[in-house]
Scaffold this active site. Sequence first.
Site, PDB file in Angstrom:
ATOM      1  N   ASP A  12       0.592  -1.145  -0.193  1.00  0.00           N
ATOM      2  CA  ASP A  12      -0.025  -0.134  -0.180  1.00  0.00           C
ATOM      3  C   ASP A  12       0.930   1.448   0.090  1.00  0.00           C
ATOM      4  OD1 ASP A  12      -2.305   1.303   0.090  1.00  0.00           O
ATOM      5  OD2 ASP A  12      -2.419   1.368   2.186  1.00  0.00           O
ATOM      6  N   GLY A  13       0.437   2.217  -0.780  1.00  0.00           N
ATOM      7  CA  GLY A  13       1.114   3.564  -0.452  1.00  0.00           C
ATOM      8  C   GLY A  13       1.741   4.063  -1.934  1.00  0.00           C
ATOM      9  N   GLY A  15       0.760   5.488  -4.501  1.00  0.00           N
ATOM     10  CA  GLY A  15       0.174   6.953  -5.087  1.00  0.00           C
ATOM     11  C   GLY A  15       0.624   7.998  -4.061  1.00  0.00           C
ATOM     12  N   TRP A  17       3.354   7.657  -2.312  1.00  0.00           N
ATOM     13  CA  TRP A  17       4.567   7.991  -2.193  1.00  0.00           C
ATOM     14  C   TRP A  17       5.019   9.068  -3.583  1.00  0.00           C
ATOM     15  CZ3 TRP A  17       8.008   7.253  -6.376  1.00  0.00           C
ATOM     16  CH2 TRP A  17       9.134   7.072  -6.096  1.00  0.00           C
ATOM     17  N   HIS A  29       3.576   3.642  -8.651  1.00  0.00           N
ATOM     18  CA  HIS A  29       3.338   2.124  -9.205  1.00  0.00           C
ATOM     19  C   HIS A  29       4.380   1.577  -9.635  1.00  0.00           C
ATOM     20  CE1 HIS A  29      -0.846   2.499  -8.077  1.00  0.00           C
ATOM     21  NE2 HIS A  29      -1.252   3.251  -8.885  1.00  0.00           N
ATOM     22  N   SER A  57      -6.659  -5.821  -6.130  1.00  0.00           N
ATOM     23  CA  SER A  57      -7.982  -6.057  -5.566  1.00  0.00           C
ATOM     24  C   SER A  57      -9.164  -5.938  -6.635  1.00  0.00           C
ATOM     25  CB  SER A  57      -8.229  -5.414  -4.308  1.00  0.00           C
ATOM     26  OG  SER A  57      -8.665  -4.133  -4.581  1.00  0.00           O
ATOM     27  N   SER A  58     -10.462  -6.723  -6.064  1.00  0.00           N
ATOM     28  CA  SER A  58     -11.379  -6.779  -7.159  1.00  0.00           C
ATOM     29  C   SER A  58     -12.173  -5.325  -7.059  1.00  0.00           C
ATOM     30  CB  SER A  58     -12.511  -7.778  -6.571  1.00  0.00           C
ATOM     31  OG  SER A  58     -12.596  -7.602  -5.190  1.00  0.00           O
ATOM     32  N   LEU A 123      10.839 -20.857  -3.251  1.00  0.00           N
ATOM     33  CA  LEU A 123       9.737 -20.039  -3.075  1.00  0.00           C
ATOM     34  C   LEU A 123       8.464 -20.266  -3.950  1.00  0.00           C
ATOM     35  CD1 LEU A 123       8.772 -17.395  -1.395  1.00  0.00           C
ATOM     36  CD2 LEU A 123       9.771 -16.189  -3.285  1.00  0.00           C
ATOM     37  N   ARG A 180       1.485  -4.960   6.429  1.00  0.00           N
ATOM     38  CA  ARG A 180       0.668  -3.719   5.499  1.00  0.00           C
ATOM     39  C   ARG A 180       1.796  -2.467   5.579  1.00  0.00           C
ATOM     40  NH1 ARG A 180      -5.345  -2.200   4.129  1.00  0.00           N
ATOM     41  NH2 ARG A 180      -4.832  -0.541   3.135  1.00  0.00           N
TER      42      ARG A 180
END
Length: 242
Positions: A12-13, A15, A17, A29, A57-58, A123, A180
């Site tokens: 998150d963040g 935009g 930033w 992004h 996300s949806s 991984l 988060r």
Amino acid sequence: MTVPEHVAIIMDGNGRWAKQRGLPRTMGHRKGVDAVRETVRAAGDIGVKYLTLFAFSSENWRRPETEVSDLLGLLKAFIRRDLAELHRQNVRVKIIGDRHSLQNDILDLLIDAEETTKANTALTLIIAFNYGARDEIARAMASLARDVEQGRLRSQDITPALITARLDTSGIPDPDLIIRTSGEERLSNFLLWQAAYSEFIFIPDYWPDFSRETFHAALETFASRNRRFGGLVAEAAAAVGT
């Protein structure tokens, strides 16, 4: 240090930033993709077995069309550019989320990423794309309801384990740790079922500033916690050891 088997991250963040630096949101992004690459490498190096990233996300379809287009373009570019490298690193890619409404070009890329890396054993990188936990649970419930209607399953036989097996994350252990970024302290419809016993760490840094050092610090915080799973410390330790 105790390394969590499965780490999930709400990235998150981006935009904010960019706004903080007087840049367009798209630059945030793009910088965030660099943080993804660094985090995947760090997770593999430290021995994390499963890394889930909340990529789209949806609910993100509600954003301005230009931003959605840029996010989709970044996903395509990431897969096209990084898939070969992930494959060389023995990383298995898995996609979770609703695929039914996706355009064919995106869907084909996601399927190719899974097929190309399906035999890899290091991984497992789980990308949550067009994902919403309530939608995931609803789809699982609908699947079970169809089995009941068609006589393949009795309603009284539905258990939490059976529900888990119908989720997008079937076969993947629940996240030990959910991180988060950006200072927000909520799940935002992410892994609601799977997060029942997860540890949470909220980091004030915006996602583009998330570094290997930030990741290691979060894992150290996780290692210092006593996970009791509803019981006592000694009982939890015994359960983990079995």
